[in-house]
Design a protein around this motif. Structure first.
Motif, PDB file in Angstrom:
ATOM      1  N   ALA A 279       0.825  -1.210   0.000  1.00  0.00           N
ATOM      2  CA  ALA A 279       0.000   0.000   0.000  1.00  0.00           C
ATOM      3  C   ALA A 279       0.856   1.255   0.000  1.00  0.00           C
ATOM      4  CB  ALA A 279      -0.927   0.002   1.226  1.00  0.00           C
ATOM      5  N   VAL A 280       2.069   1.138   0.541  1.00  0.00           N
ATOM      6  CA  VAL A 280       3.000   2.276   0.566  1.00  0.00           C
ATOM      7  C   VAL A 280       3.988   2.195  -0.595  1.00  0.00           C
ATOM      8  CG1 VAL A 280       4.800   3.447   1.888  1.00  0.00           C
ATOM      9  CG2 VAL A 280       2.791   2.498   3.063  1.00  0.00           C
ATOM     10  N   THR A 281       4.625   1.049  -0.745  1.00  0.00           N
ATOM     11  CA  THR A 281       5.707   0.923  -1.723  1.00  0.00           C
ATOM     12  C   THR A 281       5.218   1.021  -3.167  1.00  0.00           C
ATOM     13  OG1 THR A 281       5.509  -1.494  -1.653  1.00  0.00           O
ATOM     14  CG2 THR A 281       7.078  -0.472  -0.144  1.00  0.00           C
ATOM     15  N   ALA A 282       3.953   0.703  -3.416  1.00  0.00           N
ATOM     16  CA  ALA A 282       3.440   0.751  -4.786  1.00  0.00           C
ATOM     17  C   ALA A 282       3.318   2.174  -5.311  1.00  0.00           C
ATOM     18  CB  ALA A 282       2.081   0.057  -4.863  1.00  0.00           C
ATOM     19  N   GLN A 283       3.293   3.148  -4.426  1.00  0.00           N
ATOM     20  CA  GLN A 283       3.090   4.527  -4.862  1.00  0.00           C
ATOM     21  C   GLN A 283       4.283   5.437  -4.588  1.00  0.00           C
ATOM     22  OE1 GLN A 283       0.166   6.772  -2.526  1.00  0.00           O
ATOM     23  NE2 GLN A 283       0.050   5.077  -1.047  1.00  0.00           N
ATOM     24  N   MET A 284       5.371   4.864  -4.033  1.00  0.00           N
ATOM     25  CA  MET A 284       6.534   5.679  -3.706  1.00  0.00           C
ATOM     26  C   MET A 284       7.811   4.954  -4.124  1.00  0.00           C
ATOM     27  SD  MET A 284       5.520   7.315  -0.014  1.00  0.00           S
ATOM     28  CE  MET A 284       6.312   8.888  -0.377  1.00  0.00           C
ATOM     29  N   ARG A 285       8.892   5.716  -4.241  1.00  0.00           N
ATOM     30  CA  ARG A 285      10.206   5.166  -4.608  1.00  0.00           C
ATOM     31  C   ARG A 285      11.123   5.170  -3.405  1.00  0.00           C
ATOM     32  NH1 ARG A 285      12.751   8.549  -9.291  1.00  0.00           N
ATOM     33  NH2 ARG A 285      14.159   6.756  -9.410  1.00  0.00           N
TER      34      ARG A 285
END
Length: 345
Positions: A279-285
């Motif tokens: 949920a976090v890593t899919a939208q951030m680098r």
């Protein structure tokens, strides 16, 4: 004949030839041995299984003790088994096992070989850092001075206790004019802070916050989070249910943020490979993955085995990322230099 033998095997410049001769003798021992293909079948099977676990780690089920998340947390360390299998294949004189070992070696290099390349750059507009300072830190003042010396413009601290907060505030005041503490997390900045507020990650108490930092290059939204700890128990496996729920809540908060430029700093108690943080890593680098050198392991400080402390960005370009020296905490602090996109809001 005896004299020639003494000269060939003596000391001096004949060392490389001697080692080469031993290798050739080893190969000679394999020639004509039909069992080199039949021996080591168990080793070959283990090598193939290792390759499949690394390649298909996302398919390892989490239903039993969160085995999938546990595997993904320490996934890079599975590579340690490769040289062990190689040595055993040589000892067993098994050509089949030797060829099979190439499979996990290839998969590991495909997954992690890029992390062995130095991707650090230069330049950037803003330096950020984060550190889980440890509630039982014996020297909070010294830890504060250490992380401030990193040159970070924006600094996040996690696992703050009520008694230690004044110590950190006093030690960091000469470097950071602005700060906000929400529950057990805090944010210190050389630039003005606004809209500082807790973020509900479904715990019942505050372990995450969000604030706006107004830098010379524009405003950015900064999240600080300390997700619940995970435990490895013999009877229950990898217990991480509360961490997983909090990760989903944090991901929702970040997705709903109106700022185009967002930075997440904190201890997520999970690695970038862990599916539970999707949920976090899919939208951030990850700054380490994009602009670091090596794995950047941050925990435990005495012998780092996993990077569970993270700096992640959205709408911001990572320039370089690194791990800071050990402090009085059981975590290592981490830092990154980023370039802000001036076209964003």
């Amino acid at each position: 004949m005896a004299q020639a033998y003494v000269t060939e095997t003596g000391s001096g410049g004949s060392g490389p030839e001697r080692r080469g001769a031993r290798f050739l003798r080893l190969l000679d021992g394999w020639r004509g041995d039909r069992r080199v293909w039949r021996r080591g079948l168990v080793l070959a099977a283990i090598a193939v299984l290792l390759a499949l676990v690394m390649l298909l780690h996302a398919s390892v089920p989490n239903r039993i003790g969160n085995l999938g998340s546990l595997t993904e947390t320490f996934l890079p360390w599975l590579g340690v088994l490769i040289p062990v299998l190689l040595v055993l294949a040589l000892v067993r004189r098994s050509a089949t096992a030797l060829i099979a070992v190439l499979l996990p070696a290839t998969v590991w290099l495909t997954l992690f070989g890029g992390l062995l390349v130095d991707r650090t750059g230069s330049g950037g507009d803003l330096t950020v850092a984060t550190h889980n300072v440890n509630a039982d830190n014996p020297d909070p003042s010294g830890t504060a001075r250490d992380v401030a010396a990193s040159g970070a413009d924006v600094l996040a601290l996690e696992e703050l206790t009520q008694s230690a907060v004044p110590v950190y505030e006093k030690a960091l005041a000469p470097t950071y004019r602005y700060h906000s503490v929400q529950g057990t997390v805090g944010l210190w900045s050389k630039y003005p802070l606004s809209d500082a507020e807790p973020v509900n990650i479904r715990l019942g108490w505050t372990r995450a916050m969000r604030a706006t930092v107004t830098t010379p290059e524009g405003r950015i939204g900064v999240f600080v989070a300390h997700l619940p700890s995970v435990r490895v128990k013999l009877e229950a496996g990898f217990t991480a249910r509360q961490r997983d729920k909090s990760a989903d809540a944090l991901g929702e908060a970040i997705a709903g943020d109106v700022m185009q430029k967002v930075v997440l700093l904190g201890d997520l108690n999970g690695t970038m490979n862990d599916r539970a943080l999707n949920a976090v890593t899919a939208q951030m680098r990850s700054t380490q993955g994009a602009a670091g050198s090596g794995f950047g392991f941050s925990w435990p400080a005495s012998f780092p085995m996993a990077r569970i402390d993270q700096i992640m960005v959205r709408g911001v370009e990572p320039v370089t990322s690194w791990t800071l020296p050990e402090t009085g905490s059981d975590h290592l602090p981490i830092a990154a230099r980023v370039k802000l996109d001036e076209t964003g809001s």
